[in-house]
Design a protein around this motif. Structure first.
Motif: not given
Length: 443
Positions: A117-121, A134-138, A278-289
């Protein structure tokens, strides 16, 4: 070496530990390789100075401390000797374990999820990427609120049915986090809606999407840069690329010209084993491509000692994302420049006789011409649908739609009349749909 000036931040002295749980976890990874990956993760975080690392073998994790008394004291002695300020545990650590370890060792502690999470932030650049982190971190922070109980002790009065001040504070913190997460989700929905509109606009361009996927640090961004001429951050570092990048390019023809097929190439965030939920769920939209790709290039670091295990992790994530099994996929065996000449030659012979495999070096360019040819061949099989003849009449003023048809290469003949143009076409259903989408409003 010069001492840091007062304006320079002093690096944090960090010690990396990979807990090896033996039979309690999958044996797919060697613990030494897992430790090396954890150290690479730590190096990806700015302001960190790695002062020590070790594999800590555990038979049974201690519920309260993770480590047994002997191992706890042994590690504590080493932490004191190297003056460690931060301990990075390559695995999950419960809130209770984190609190107890920090108290016993006198250091700050991050588990694998917290580190990623720190790296992604630190890496997020686009609005969507920042919101997702931010959503994943919360979400992660919400599970750690038990740490607020350390000051509580026995402050609860009466029979314990009514919470004391500590419990009230936890509930207040949790409510504040929930409210912030709700606000972030609404903002993210608006950003994702904008991305959906952008995808609708791209649908008007009859070019196939080719998505680069792969384990982090496999060389996707280096390959993307070489193929597109872009300047995406490409370093020998985990998670060098976080936000997706897309470029429309025309594949070079066999002579190196630019008259080949036009495609949209997409670079994506690198995958990694045990990615925080948390990141799998949060980044699903990023991987829609990836979900919308016509062709997937699975880029592998073929020189890595655990390339097969990394490939298995990528396959699992693609499956969890719901990628259609019918989507064409090419395995790109990258970094052959890091192999011996004999091994490199053997891999090139293997890819020559193996369908769906291409051995390349994105760094040197070796094998790139064959990869381009393979991309074109796969897209031809996947996308070159039956073409039907059509006749279309356009006004002389309709230059936009006329240019689109010529750019798509579907015009066989064009005739000018008194009241406009007559175009004789041969196009696929996809191209026809893209043309009809031109009449829809843009994003």
């Amino acid at each position: 070496m010069a001492e840091p000036t007062s304006t320079e931040a002093k690096p944090t002295r960090a010690y990396v530990i990979h807990p090896d749980l033996g039979t309690a976890r999958t044996q797919r990874r060697e613990p030494e390789h897992a430790l090396a990956e954890a150290v690479a993760l730590a190096h990806a975080l700015p302001g960190i100075d790695i002062v020590g690392e070790e594999v800590a073998r555990l038979r049974d994790p201690n519920p309260g401390m993770l480590f047994g008394k002997g191992k706890l004291a042994e590690i504590g002695t080493r932490l004191t000797a190297v003056e460690a300020e931060l301990v990075l545990i390559d695995g999950p650590v419960t809130p209770v374990q984190q609190r107890n370890l920090e108290k016993d060792w006198g250091v700050k502690l991050l588990d694998r999820t917290g580190l990623i999470l720190e790296i992604f932030a630190d890496r997020a650049r686009t609005r969507e990427g920042v919101l997702q982190v931010e959503l994943a971190a919360l979400s992660y922070q919400r599970t750690r609120l038990v740490r607020a109980w350390t000051h509580l002790e026995r402050q609860r009065g009466g029979l314990g049915f009514v919470g004391g001040p500590g419990e009230t504070q936890i509930e207040a913190d949790r409510r504040a986090i929930d409210e912030q997460m709700t606000r972030l989700r609404h903002q993210l929905e608006r950003v994702v809606k904008t991305r959906t509109l952008h995808r609708a606009a791209r649908a008007k361009v009859p070019y196939p999407i080719v998505a680069l996927v792969g384990y982090t640090n496999a060389g996707k961004s280096t390959l993307f840069n070489r193929m597109t001429g872009a300047e995406v951050m490409a370093k020998d570092m985990l998670f060098a690329t976080l936000d997706p990048t897309m470029r429309a390019i025309r594949l070079p023809d066999a002579r190196g010209g630019a008259s080949g097929r036009k495609i949209i190439l997409s670079d994506t965030v690198g995958f990694i084993s045990d990615l925080p939920t948390e990141l799998v769920a949060a980044f699903r939209a990023t991987l829609e491509e990836v979900l919308e790709a016509d062709l997937i290039l699975h880029v592998r670091d073929i020189s890595h000692p655990e390339t097969e295990e990394q490939a298995a992790d990528v396959a699992e994530i693609l499956d969890s994302l719901g990628v259609d099994e019918d989507v064409e996929l090419i395995e790109v065996w990258n970094k052959i420049d890091a192999l011996s000449p004999d091994m490199r030659a053997a891999l090139r012979r293997t890819d020559a006789r193996t369908e769906g495999v291409q051995a390349v070096s994105a760094l040197s360019g070796e094998g790139l011409e064959d990869l381009v040819a393979a991309i074109d061949a796969h897209l031809s099989r996947a996308l070159d649908e039956p073409r039907e003849a059509a006749v279309l009449r356009l006004d002389f003023s309709d230059g936009r739609r006329r240019a689109w048809l010529h750019e798509a290469g579907v015009v066989e003949r064009e005739e000018a009349g008194e009241d406009g143009l007559t175009l004789h076409l041969r196009w696929t259903a996809r191209q026809k749909a893209g043309f009809e989408a031109l009449d829809q409003p843009d994003a």
